[in-house]
Design a protein around this motif. Sequence first.
Motif, mmCIF file in Angstrom:
data_model
loop_
_atom_site.group_PDB
_atom_site.id
_atom_site.type_symbol
_atom_site.label_atom_id
_atom_site.label_comp_id
_atom_site.label_asym_id
_atom_site.label_seq_id
_atom_site.Cartn_x
_atom_site.Cartn_y
_atom_site.Cartn_z
ATOM 1 N N LYS A 144 13.091 -50.946 -3.880
ATOM 2 C CA LYS A 144 13.031 -51.765 -2.920
ATOM 3 C C LYS A 144 13.980 -51.520 -1.997
ATOM 4 O O LYS A 144 14.169 -51.265 -0.829
ATOM 5 N N SER A 145 15.440 -51.773 -2.637
ATOM 6 C CA SER A 145 16.643 -51.603 -1.808
ATOM 7 C C SER A 145 16.857 -50.031 -1.673
ATOM 8 O O SER A 145 17.344 -50.058 -0.569
ATOM 9 N N PHE B 40 9.155 -57.958 0.783
ATOM 10 C CA PHE B 40 9.072 -56.909 0.262
ATOM 11 C C PHE B 40 9.383 -56.959 -1.470
ATOM 12 O O PHE B 40 10.339 -57.219 -1.794
ATOM 13 N N VAL B 41 8.346 -56.685 -1.958
ATOM 14 C CA VAL B 41 8.526 -57.319 -3.386
ATOM 15 C C VAL B 41 8.002 -56.060 -4.440
ATOM 16 O O VAL B 41 7.306 -55.269 -4.007
ATOM 17 N N GLY B 42 8.590 -55.927 -5.401
ATOM 18 C CA GLY B 42 8.051 -54.792 -6.656
ATOM 19 C C GLY B 42 8.937 -55.198 -7.727
ATOM 20 O O GLY B 42 10.008 -55.927 -7.800
ATOM 21 N N GLU C 197 -0.384 -54.491 1.120
ATOM 22 C CA GLU C 197 0.302 -55.212 2.049
ATOM 23 C C GLU C 197 -0.647 -56.198 2.902
ATOM 24 O O GLU C 197 -1.808 -55.908 3.291
ATOM 25 N N LEU D 73 5.620 -52.921 -3.615
ATOM 26 C CA LEU D 73 6.281 -51.678 -3.807
ATOM 27 C C LEU D 73 5.733 -51.290 -5.325
ATOM 28 O O LEU D 73 6.119 -52.051 -6.287
ATOM 29 N N VAL E 72 13.770 -58.276 1.098
ATOM 30 C CA VAL E 72 13.726 -57.728 -0.083
ATOM 31 C C VAL E 72 14.136 -58.899 -1.021
ATOM 32 O O VAL E 72 14.954 -59.541 -0.779
ATOM 33 N N ASP F 145 18.619 -58.530 1.711
ATOM 34 C CA ASP F 145 18.366 -57.884 0.759
ATOM 35 C C ASP F 145 18.690 -58.782 -0.623
ATOM 36 O O ASP F 145 19.799 -59.335 -1.002
ATOM 37 N N HIS G 128 12.743 -61.106 -5.025
ATOM 38 C CA HIS G 128 11.623 -61.158 -6.239
ATOM 39 C C HIS G 128 11.526 -62.618 -6.441
ATOM 40 O O HIS G 128 10.951 -63.052 -7.219
#
Length: 297
Positions: free
Chosen positions: A74-75, A66-68, A254, A246, A229, A197, A231
Amino acid sequence: MPRSDSDIATLEDPATVTGRDKAPAAARQADDDVVIRARGVTVAFGGKKVLDDLSLDVRRGEILGFVGPSGAGKSVLLRTILGLNAKDAGTIEVFGIDYDRASDRERLSVERRWGVLFQHGALFSALTVRENIEVPMKEYLDLSPKLMHELAMLKIDLVGLAPDAADKYPSELSGGMIKRAALARALALDPEIVFLDEPTSGLDPIGAADFDQLIMTLRDTLGLSVYMVTHDLDSLFQACDRIAVLGERKVLVEGPLAKMLDYDHPWVKSYFHGKRARTIVTNDAKPARPTPFDGAA
């Protein structure tokens, strides 16, 4: 003479009957494969929306990255799934249970089926590694101190830490050891889902690569579903089966890595084709499987 229902069934095209029977079965199978289902999730702080009508599925046995952008939420979504943040709208189901409408007993059953590695490890500084791992056991299980000790040592070995790490305090651990100790605590109750995370933040490239290998090995051996989560581009390219991006307060796109590379959105293009992105040349743009994990970072 009017035909009976059995006569009508006999006269129907077998292919039609088979197809009709298969459709509900396929739908049930698809539902069984989804361990987390978020629909229309909206979260706001001080009147400012962080997530707006967001929907996302996490499937059984996958590693979802899960990236953004930083600060995109995200968190926030991870904490909302865990019930630590309140939603303004939407539903989140874990193992088919709506957490908001669940009874205390149902919530307890869900919580025992997940484990969480918070950002920076979040170990209790006054407890040793072994004592940190035993915290979930004391909260959710009725075990003797001897059995908890033995189980904690098994988790320590599982994540690649040496036995003597058990009696060390977090202040005595390296960054990589902290991540592994926190992962051992996340695995304390033998969960089906593990939330990570930013698991590789603060690690050097070799340590981060080893941690990615560890996650993939545990997923394959324990049958875990992993919600990560991150990067870290290396983690996304190497470890993730599927990626969700995100942006603009919802999931922009996705799917597998190939879909990310082809998606026409300024931030997505900049992220996956930027200076720090790796050039991957494979037939389907799917990351290669790692070699077995063989040591600690």
